[in-house]
Design a protein around this motif. Structure first.
Motif, PDB file in Angstrom:
ATOM      1  N   LEU A 119       0.801  -1.148   0.237  1.00 10.69           N
ATOM      2  CA  LEU A 119      -0.112   0.010   0.089  1.00 10.69           C
ATOM      3  C   LEU A 119       0.896   1.295   0.014  1.00 10.69           C
ATOM      4  N   ASP A 120       0.353   2.392  -0.478  1.00 12.61           N
ATOM      5  CA  ASP A 120       0.873   3.633  -0.415  1.00 12.61           C
ATOM      6  C   ASP A 120      -0.334   4.389   0.004  1.00 12.61           C
ATOM      7  N   SER A 121      -0.344   4.760   1.362  1.00 10.07           N
ATOM      8  CA  SER A 121      -1.365   5.713   1.734  1.00 10.07           C
ATOM      9  C   SER A 121      -1.178   6.877   2.682  1.00 10.07           C
ATOM     10  N   LEU A 122      -1.740   7.814   2.378  1.00  8.30           N
ATOM     11  CA  LEU A 122      -1.668   9.247   3.283  1.00  8.30           C
ATOM     12  C   LEU A 122      -3.000   9.069   4.505  1.00  8.30           C
ATOM     13  N   VAL A 123      -2.267   9.108   5.680  1.00 10.93           N
ATOM     14  CA  VAL A 123      -3.398   8.785   6.711  1.00 10.93           C
ATOM     15  C   VAL A 123      -3.174  10.091   7.608  1.00 10.93           C
ATOM     16  N   ALA A 124      -4.502  10.318   8.129  1.00 12.55           N
ATOM     17  CA  ALA A 124      -4.801  11.341   8.954  1.00 12.55           C
ATOM     18  C   ALA A 124      -5.748  10.706  10.112  1.00 12.55           C
ATOM     19  N   PHE A 125      -5.589  11.527  11.288  1.00 14.82           N
ATOM     20  CA  PHE A 125      -6.599  11.045  12.528  1.00 14.82           C
ATOM     21  C   PHE A 125      -7.617  12.224  12.661  1.00 14.82           C
ATOM     22  N   ALA A 126      -8.511  11.944  13.251  1.00 12.38           N
ATOM     23  CA  ALA A 126      -9.857  12.767  13.535  1.00 12.38           C
ATOM     24  C   ALA A 126      -9.746  13.177  15.103  1.00 12.38           C
ATOM     25  N   ASP A 127     -10.781  13.944  15.236  1.00 13.53           N
ATOM     26  CA  ASP A 127     -10.663  14.500  16.811  1.00 13.53           C
ATOM     27  C   ASP A 127     -11.878  13.623  17.496  1.00 13.53           C
ATOM     28  N   THR A 128     -12.468  12.696  16.663  1.00 15.05           N
ATOM     29  CA  THR A 128     -13.528  11.757  17.032  1.00 15.05           C
ATOM     30  C   THR A 128     -12.970  10.584  17.382  1.00 15.05           C
ATOM     31  N   GLY A 129     -13.334   9.678  18.512  1.00 15.60           N
ATOM     32  CA  GLY A 129     -12.924   8.221  18.255  1.00 15.60           C
ATOM     33  C   GLY A 129     -13.513   7.257  19.694  1.00 15.60           C
ATOM     34  N   ASP A 130     -12.892   6.328  19.836  1.00 13.50           N
ATOM     35  CA  ASP A 130     -12.989   5.456  21.066  1.00 13.50           C
ATOM     36  C   ASP A 130     -12.307   5.952  22.407  1.00 13.50           C
ATOM     37  N   ARG A 131     -12.865   5.398  23.544  1.00 18.81           N
ATOM     38  CA  ARG A 131     -11.953   5.741  24.752  1.00 18.81           C
ATOM     39  C   ARG A 131     -12.019   4.454  25.487  1.00 18.81           C
ATOM     40  N   LEU A 132     -10.763   4.310  26.104  1.00 13.88           N
ATOM     41  CA  LEU A 132     -10.207   3.276  26.972  1.00 13.88           C
ATOM     42  C   LEU A 132      -9.879   3.506  28.267  1.00 13.88           C
ATOM     43  N   GLN A 133     -10.349   2.695  29.370  1.00 10.38           N
ATOM     44  CA  GLN A 133      -9.867   2.675  30.694  1.00 10.38           C
ATOM     45  C   GLN A 133      -9.175   1.502  30.942  1.00 10.38           C
ATOM     46  N   ILE A 134      -7.914   1.483  31.510  1.00  4.05           N
ATOM     47  CA  ILE A 134      -7.346   0.368  31.756  1.00  4.05           C
ATOM     48  C   ILE A 134      -6.632   0.357  33.174  1.00  4.05           C
ATOM     49  N   THR A 135      -7.005  -0.691  33.887  1.00  2.49           N
ATOM     50  CA  THR A 135      -6.576  -0.853  35.354  1.00  2.49           C
ATOM     51  C   THR A 135      -5.982  -2.249  35.492  1.00  2.49           C
ATOM     52  N   PRO A 136      -4.612  -2.030  36.053  1.00  3.38           N
ATOM     53  CA  PRO A 136      -4.071  -3.618  36.214  1.00  3.38           C
ATOM     54  C   PRO A 136      -4.508  -4.172  37.140  1.00  3.38           C
ATOM     55  N   GLY A 137      -4.526  -5.767  36.859  1.00  2.00           N
ATOM     56  CA  GLY A 137      -5.078  -6.650  37.817  1.00  2.00           C
ATOM     57  C   GLY A 137      -4.408  -7.883  37.551  1.00  2.00           C
ATOM     58  N   ALA A 138      -5.155  -9.005  38.251  1.00  2.00           N
ATOM     59  CA  ALA A 138      -4.564 -10.321  38.269  1.00  2.00           C
ATOM     60  C   ALA A 138      -4.871 -11.064  37.001  1.00  2.00           C
ATOM     61  N   ASP A 139      -6.212 -10.709  36.291  1.00  2.90           N
ATOM     62  CA  ASP A 139      -6.703 -11.308  35.151  1.00  2.90           C
ATOM     63  C   ASP A 139      -6.947 -10.481  33.980  1.00  2.90           C
ATOM     64  N   LEU A 140      -6.991 -10.908  32.842  1.00  2.00           N
ATOM     65  CA  LEU A 140      -7.544  -9.809  31.732  1.00  2.00           C
ATOM     66  C   LEU A 140      -8.914  -9.973  31.632  1.00  2.00           C
ATOM     67  N   SER A 141      -9.557  -8.869  31.283  1.00  2.00           N
ATOM     68  CA  SER A 141     -11.019  -8.873  31.027  1.00  2.00           C
ATOM     69  C   SER A 141     -11.331  -7.568  30.211  1.00  2.00           C
ATOM     70  N   LEU A 142     -12.434  -7.631  29.355  1.00  7.70           N
ATOM     71  CA  LEU A 142     -12.632  -6.797  28.631  1.00  7.70           C
ATOM     72  C   LEU A 142     -14.174  -6.425  28.690  1.00  7.70           C
ATOM     73  N   THR A 143     -14.559  -5.104  28.823  1.00  9.27           N
ATOM     74  CA  THR A 143     -16.114  -4.779  28.721  1.00  9.27           C
ATOM     75  C   THR A 143     -16.083  -3.924  27.663  1.00  9.27           C
ATOM     76  N   VAL A 144     -17.309  -3.718  26.892  1.00  6.99           N
ATOM     77  CA  VAL A 144     -17.497  -2.782  25.999  1.00  6.99           C
ATOM     78  C   VAL A 144     -18.575  -2.143  26.000  1.00  6.99           C
ATOM     79  N   SER A 145     -18.891  -0.845  26.117  1.00 11.18           N
ATOM     80  CA  SER A 145     -20.138  -0.123  26.167  1.00 11.18           C
ATOM     81  C   SER A 145     -19.901   1.056  25.004  1.00 11.18           C
ATOM     82  N   GLY A 146     -21.129   1.856  24.883  1.00  9.82           N
ATOM     83  CA  GLY A 146     -20.967   2.923  24.035  1.00  9.82           C
ATOM     84  C   GLY A 146     -22.146   2.849  22.670  1.00  9.82           C
TER      85      GLY A 146
END
Length: 274
Positions: A29-56
Motif C-alpha cells: 500500500l501507499d497511503s496518506l493517513v490522518a487522524f480525527a478528533d473523534t474516536g473511542d476511549r479506553l480505561q485500563i486498570t492493572p489486575g490479576a486477570d485479563l478482562s474486557l467490557t465494551v459500552s457505547g
C-alpha cells in the motif's frame, strides 16, 4: 492500582493506492493517513486477570474476548488487568477502530513501562503501527514503513451509511493489484484547499471494489460531493466510511446537518483531521 484513560482516534485514509501484492498474499500500500478528533476511549486498570467490557453507541457485536484486537494486544504485551472500551466509532467501517484501540492500548502500556516486542503492533494488523503514531503519516509497504507528514488541520465530515464491509471481500473484488504509487514527495500544503486539490489527483484503489460489495457507499459519496462547499470526497480504507473536506468547520457542520437530516440512520460526524 491506577486507572489510565486513553483516546483512540478514527484513522482516515486520505488516499490509498494498492501498489502490488507479495508472494505471501499481503498487499502493498501507499497511503496518506490522518487522524480525527473523534474516536473511542479506553480505561485500563492493572489486575490479576485479563478482562474486557465494551459500552457505547457501537458496542453491539463487538467481541469481548480474544477475537478483539485490544485483548490480543494486551495478551501479546504480557499485560493483565481490566479494559473498559467505549465504542463511539462504527466497526467494519474503514476508519481503523479496532486498530486504533489496540494502538492506544499499546501506547498506554509503554507509558507504564510495559516492554513488548516492536513487531507486536504489525502482527496485530497493518494499521496498528500507524495508529500508534496517531498523527498524519505516509504508510507504505504492508504498513511497516511510516513517514511523518505535515498537514494543515482539515475540516471534514465523516459519513457511514450503516453497512459493515468485510475487508477480505473488498480485496477479493479488486480488479487491479499493481497500481501507481503516490508522488515521491508529499508537498507542504498552503491550507485546506491546497491539500484538497492535491488529494483530488490521488485515489483510493479499494473504492470501486467496495462499492460493488456495498452500493450504499456510492450514495454516501454522491451526497458528500453534492454538499455545499465540499472540496473533495473519498472513501476511507476498505469502507464503508466516506469523508469530505471543507474550507471551514462551519461548512463541515452545515453539511453534517443537511446529510444527517436526509439520512437520520447514517453516522455523520463533523471533525478536524490532522
Amino acid at each position: 492500582m491506577t486507572t489510565v484513560e486513553v483516546f483512540a482516534p478514527a484513522k482516515i485514509n486520505l488516499s490509498l493506492h494498492v501498489t502490488g501484492r507479495r508472494a505471501d498474499g499481503y498487499h502493498l500500500l501507499d497511503s496518506l493517513v490522518a487522524f480525527a478528533d473523534t474516536g473511542d476511549r479506553l480505561q485500563i486498570t492493572p489486575g490479576a486477570d485479563l478482562s474486557l467490557t465494551v459500552s457505547g453507541m457501537f458496542a453491539e457485536g463487538v467481541p469481548q474476548d480474544a477475537r478483539n484486537l485490544v485483548w490480543r494486544a494486551a495478551e501479546g504485551a504480557g499485560w493483565r488487568g481490566q479494559i473498559a472500551l467505549e465504542k463511539s466509532l462504527p466497526h467494519g467501517a474503514g476508519i481503523g477502530g479496532g486498530s486504533s484501540d489496540a494502538g492506544a492500548l499499546l501506547n498506554a502500556l509503554a507509558g507504564q513501562g510495559v516492554v513488548f516486542p516492536h513487531s507486536l503492533a504489525l502482527s496485530l494488523g497493518a494499521d496498528v503501527p500507524v495508529c500508534m503514531t496517531a498523527s498524519a503519516a505516509r504508510m507504505q509497504g504492508i504498513g511497516e514503513e511510516i513517514s511523518p507528514v505535515a498537514l494543515p488541520r482539515l475540516p471534514a465530515l465523516l459519513v457511514n451509511p450503516g453497512v459493515e464491509v468485510p475487508t477480505a471481500a473488498v480485496f477479493s473484488a479488486l480488479t487491479s493489484r499493481d497500481n501507481a504509487a503516490m508522488p515521491v514527495e508529499v508537498p507542504l500544503f498552503d491550507g485546506v484547499a491546497d491539500c484538497a486539490g492535491w488529494l483530488s489527483a490521488q485515489r483510493n484503489d479499494l473504492e470501486p471494489a467496495a462499492i460493488k460489495v456495498a452500493p450504499q457507499i456510492d450514495r454516501a459519496l454522491s451526497d458528500l460531493r453534492r454538499s455545499r462547499d465540499a472540496l473533495m470526497a473519498r472513501m476511507s480504507g476498505s469502507g464503508s466510511t466516506c469523508f469530505a473536506l471543507y474550507p471551514s468547520m462551519k461548512a463541515a457542520h452545515f453539511a453534517a446537518y443537511e446529510i444527517g437530516a436526509e439520512h437520520p440512520d447514517w453516522w455523520c460526524v463533523a471533525t478536524e483531521l490532522h
